[in-house]
Design an enzyme around this catalytic site. Structure first.
Site, mmCIF file in Angstrom:
data_model
loop_
_atom_site.group_PDB
_atom_site.id
_atom_site.type_symbol
_atom_site.label_atom_id
_atom_site.label_comp_id
_atom_site.label_asym_id
_atom_site.label_seq_id
_atom_site.Cartn_x
_atom_site.Cartn_y
_atom_site.Cartn_z
ATOM 1 N N LYS A 218 -4.239 6.494 -8.516
ATOM 2 C CA LYS A 218 -5.218 5.648 -7.846
ATOM 3 C C LYS A 218 -6.427 6.449 -7.360
ATOM 4 O O LYS A 218 -7.294 5.923 -6.697
ATOM 5 C CB LYS A 218 -4.556 4.930 -6.666
ATOM 6 C CG LYS A 218 -3.517 3.904 -7.091
ATOM 7 C CD LYS A 218 -2.641 3.428 -5.955
ATOM 8 C CE LYS A 218 -3.389 2.711 -4.876
ATOM 9 N NZ LYS A 218 -2.512 2.189 -3.812
ATOM 10 N N LYS B 217 -6.362 9.114 -5.304
ATOM 11 C CA LYS B 217 -6.213 9.608 -3.941
ATOM 12 C C LYS B 217 -5.129 10.674 -3.906
ATOM 13 O O LYS B 217 -4.462 10.930 -4.894
ATOM 14 C CB LYS B 217 -5.837 8.456 -3.001
ATOM 15 C CG LYS B 217 -6.890 7.370 -2.915
ATOM 16 C CD LYS B 217 -6.482 6.278 -1.964
ATOM 17 C CE LYS B 217 -7.553 5.194 -1.872
ATOM 18 N NZ LYS B 217 -7.177 4.152 -0.932
#
Length: 144
Positions: free
Chosen positions: A44, A46
């Site tokens: 994602k 992150k």
């Protein structure tokens, strides 16, 4: 027995996370919580500050949680079907988005209800992370 499901990264656990879990448990007999594995967090874009093993143990230890399971992908419908969950709980920050309007139709066809809980204003892992980075930067400058 009503089984509920919710999922998240649960990095830097805060009151918003606790509110969601407490409210969800109030609407089901058994609450199962998916905790995002580190590889999916990276996917994602992150990086979790707290490792998966620690995050899942924290979630597992919350009194409102009946079971904590790894979340290996973003397919919440698949997870609900696998767990026989009748309700999916999410924050209302997703409500009304095109993505979640489509999900609502898919979940309804599968007989699974989506319940949106109010997003806890003023707190988020992103805000905590920014504050920590600011403090660290400030502390490092003081040391120089």
């Amino acid at each position: 027995m009503v089984i509920g499901y919710t999922a998240g990264v649960y990095d830097l656990f805060h009151i918003g996370h606790l509110n969601l879990l407490k409210n969800a448990k109030g609407m089901c007999d058994k609450l199962v919580v998916g905790v995002t594995v580190d590889e999916l967090v990276s996917y994602k874009g992150k990086k979790a500050m707290i490792p998966f093993e620690d995050r899942i143990e924290i979630v597992r230890s919350i009194k409102y949680v009946d079971a904590a399971v790894p979340q290996y992908n973003m397919d919440k419908l698949e997870a609900c079907k696998k767990l026989n969950a009748q309700i999916l709980f999410v924050g209302d920050d997703w409500y009304g988005t095109d993505k979640w309007k489509a999900y609502e139709k898919e979940f309804a066809e599968a007989g699974i209800k989506i319940v949106y809980f109010p997003y806890t204003k003023g707190t988020s892992s992103t805000q905590i992370r920014k504050a920590l980075n600011y403090i660290r930067k400030d502390t490092l400058e003081d040391v120089k």
